[in-house]
Write an enzyme that holds these catalytic residues in place. Structure first.
Site, short mmCIF file in Angstrom:
data_model
loop_
_atom_site.label_atom_id
_atom_site.label_comp_id
_atom_site.label_asym_id
_atom_site.label_seq_id
_atom_site.Cartn_x
_atom_site.Cartn_y
_atom_site.Cartn_z
N HIS A 1 -3.31 7.27 2.24
CA HIS A 1 -3.68 5.96 1.67
C HIS A 1 -5.09 5.61 2.14
O HIS A 1 -5.39 5.66 3.35
CB HIS A 1 -2.67 4.92 2.13
CG HIS A 1 -3.11 3.53 1.87
ND1 HIS A 1 -3.57 3.11 0.64
CD2 HIS A 1 -3.21 2.45 2.70
CE1 HIS A 1 -3.92 1.84 0.71
NE2 HIS A 1 -3.71 1.42 1.95
N CYS B 1 0.81 -1.23 0.00
CA CYS B 1 0.00 0.00 0.00
C CYS B 1 0.84 1.28 0.00
O CYS B 1 0.32 2.35 -0.28
CB CYS B 1 -0.96 0.00 1.18
SG CYS B 1 -2.14 -1.36 1.10
N ASN C 1 -9.92 -0.10 -0.31
CA ASN C 1 -8.46 0.03 -0.27
C ASN C 1 -7.90 -0.60 -1.55
O ASN C 1 -7.95 -1.82 -1.72
CB ASN C 1 -7.95 -0.70 0.98
CG ASN C 1 -6.44 -0.69 1.09
OD1 ASN C 1 -5.74 -0.37 0.14
ND2 ASN C 1 -5.95 -1.05 2.27
N1 COA Z 1 -18.21 -8.31 9.49
C1 COA Z 1 -18.64 -8.49 10.75
N2 COA Z 1 -17.83 -8.75 11.78
C2 COA Z 1 -16.52 -8.82 11.52
C3 COA Z 1 -15.98 -8.63 10.23
C4 COA Z 1 -16.89 -8.38 9.20
N3 COA Z 1 -16.49 -8.16 7.92
N4 COA Z 1 -14.65 -8.76 10.30
C5 COA Z 1 -14.33 -9.02 11.57
N5 COA Z 1 -15.46 -9.05 12.32
C6 COA Z 1 -15.60 -9.30 13.74
C7 COA Z 1 -14.41 -10.03 14.32
O1 COA Z 1 -14.57 -11.42 14.18
C8 COA Z 1 -14.46 -9.61 15.77
O2 COA Z 1 -15.44 -10.36 16.44
P1 COA Z 1 -15.19 -10.82 17.97
O3 COA Z 1 -15.09 -9.55 18.75
O4 COA Z 1 -16.41 -11.63 18.26
O5 COA Z 1 -13.91 -11.60 17.95
C9 COA Z 1 -14.96 -8.16 15.70
O6 COA Z 1 -15.59 -8.04 14.41
C10 COA Z 1 -13.87 -7.15 15.81
O7 COA Z 1 -12.81 -7.54 14.94
P2 COA Z 1 -11.52 -6.69 14.79
O8 COA Z 1 -10.63 -7.28 13.74
O9 COA Z 1 -10.93 -6.43 16.13
O10 COA Z 1 -12.18 -5.32 14.24
P3 COA Z 1 -11.55 -3.94 14.03
O11 COA Z 1 -12.34 -2.92 14.70
O12 COA Z 1 -10.06 -3.93 14.24
O13 COA Z 1 -11.78 -3.71 12.47
C11 COA Z 1 -10.55 -3.80 10.44
C12 COA Z 1 -11.20 -4.60 11.53
C13 COA Z 1 -9.87 -4.77 9.44
C14 COA Z 1 -11.61 -3.00 9.73
C15 COA Z 1 -9.52 -2.84 11.07
O14 COA Z 1 -8.67 -3.55 11.94
C16 COA Z 1 -8.68 -2.15 10.04
O15 COA Z 1 -9.17 -1.37 9.26
N6 COA Z 1 -7.36 -2.41 10.08
C17 COA Z 1 -6.49 -1.80 9.12
C18 COA Z 1 -6.65 -2.48 7.81
C19 COA Z 1 -5.92 -1.76 6.77
O16 COA Z 1 -6.03 -0.57 6.69
N7 COA Z 1 -5.16 -2.49 5.98
C20 COA Z 1 -4.41 -1.97 4.93
C21 COA Z 1 -3.36 -1.08 5.45
S1 COA Z 1 -2.13 -1.08 4.33
#
Ligand code: COA
Length: 330
Positions: free
Chosen positions: A251, A112, A281
């Protein structure tokens, strides 16, 4: 006046096919409400099997050449995580398809952060006198490395391409790339990785090992920290006070990341450009795609101070400061 790198052309391209949150919710355990509230993404563009990264790169590159009103460059730098083939690089084929002749052409891989690494590479060719004009493209068919059934990645990523033309010019000219900051931390390589298919693990050991895996939480935290730190480094190099930045084009990973970066830099959210709601993304394509979108929406005026910043797999990160040029098309 010294030899500077000037941005003289801009273009973008996205595949036509739209994948909405509702469509994802129909095939996996997720919801529009969860995706919008956790990421800000509402829909993304996705390639169909007849479209590869090189096709999107050619389209975006052609728009950028037209925008710069040129039909020749000395080099093509393509930032991508999803080349058309593992070997060879995709840039030479893109250069040939654009009718650019036997110019230098190579791929850059920084996931990214790839476009910012590509910009630095292209600018380096110009400032070293190796090239007078460079086409820098960020293009991805990123959904081809995503497990369509994985709810932790499928809602996040989309496909697209963006490109800029860089030319040698006077440092006082509008469009000058003013400062760069790049960094990496290979100890964080596990955060974003395709486990199998490389020389270290040639064959998948577990189902899905050929797809990208992401540890969302630590990626989120590191993205905010590194994008803020890198932005501060370039602002220090330029001497620009943070409040003098007209537009932050970060980004497009997650709207919460973009607003957290803006908050820590002391910028109002209105100055953080957001188009991930429509594209998700798109990895190396995200920043040039956002620039083209911002220009089309009238959010970028000649002379504006623009701050670009990204974080990606590797881990890699970077920031670039530039003064916006006067462009006739994008
Ligand atoms: N739909 C519903 N629930 C989901 C889900 C989805 N698509 N994906 C994950 N969950 C659930 C998880 O299983 C977890 O459940 P639990 O609490 O029962 O274990 C809960 O939602 C929280 O998951 P978590 O991964 O901690 O969520 P988060 O708030 O961190 O959000 C992202 C997840 C991926 C959106 C976030 O971490 C993010 O944006 N990270 C950066 C990603 C990114 O920018 N990547 C590229 C950078 S180069």
């Amino acid at each position: 006046m010294g030899r500077a790198t000037i941005l003289t052309g801009l273009g973008a391209a996205v595949p036509e096919s739209v994948l909405t949150n509702e469509m994802l919710a129909a095939r996996m355990d997720t919801s529009d409400e969860w995706i919008v509230s956790r990421t800000g993404i509402r829909e993304r563009r996705v390639v169909t099997p007849d479209i590869a990264t090189g096709d999107l790169a050619v389209q975006a590159g052609a728009h950028a050449l037209k925008s710069a009103e040129v039909d020749a460059v000395d080099a093509v730098v393509l930032a991508t995580t999803t080349p058309d083939h593992r070997c060879p690089a995709t840039a030479p084929s893109v250069a040939a398809r654009l009718g650019l002749g036997r110019v230098a052409a190579y791929d850059v891989g920084a996931v990214c952060s790839g476009f910012l690494y590509g910009l630095a590479s292209g600018s380096g060719l110009v400032s070293a006198g190796i090239a007078d004009r460079v086409l820098v493209i960020g293009a991805e068919a990123f959904t081809t490395i995503i497990d369509p059934g994985d709810r932790t990645t499928a809602p996040i990523f989309g496909d697209g391409a963006g490109a800029v033309v860089l030319e040698a010019g006077d440092e006082a000219r509008r469009g000058a790339l003013v400062a760069f900051d790049l960094g990496s931390d290979g100890d964080l390589a596990d955060l974003i990785m395709i486990p199998a298919g490389g020389s270290r693990r040639r064959v998948a050991r577990a189902p899905g090992d050929e797809f990208m895996k992401m540890q969302g939480r630590p990626v989120f935290m590191n993205a905010v920290t590194r994008m803020v730190e890198s932005s501060r480094n370039v602002l220090e190099k330029t001497g620009w006070p943070p409040e003098s930045v007209d537009l932050l084009v970060g980004h497009q990973a997650n709207v919460r990341i973009l607003y957290a970066v803006a908050d820590q830099l002391g910028l109002p959210h209105e100055k953080a450009f957001v188009n991930l709601d429509r594209y998700g993304n798109t990895a190396a394509a995200s920043i040039p795609l956002a620039l083209a979108d911002a220009a089309q929406r009238g959010r970028l005026c000649a002379g504006d101070r623009v701050l670009l910043t990204a974080f990606g797999g590797g881990a890699t990160w970077g920031a670039v400061a530039l003064e916006w040029p006067r462009l006739t098309s994008y």
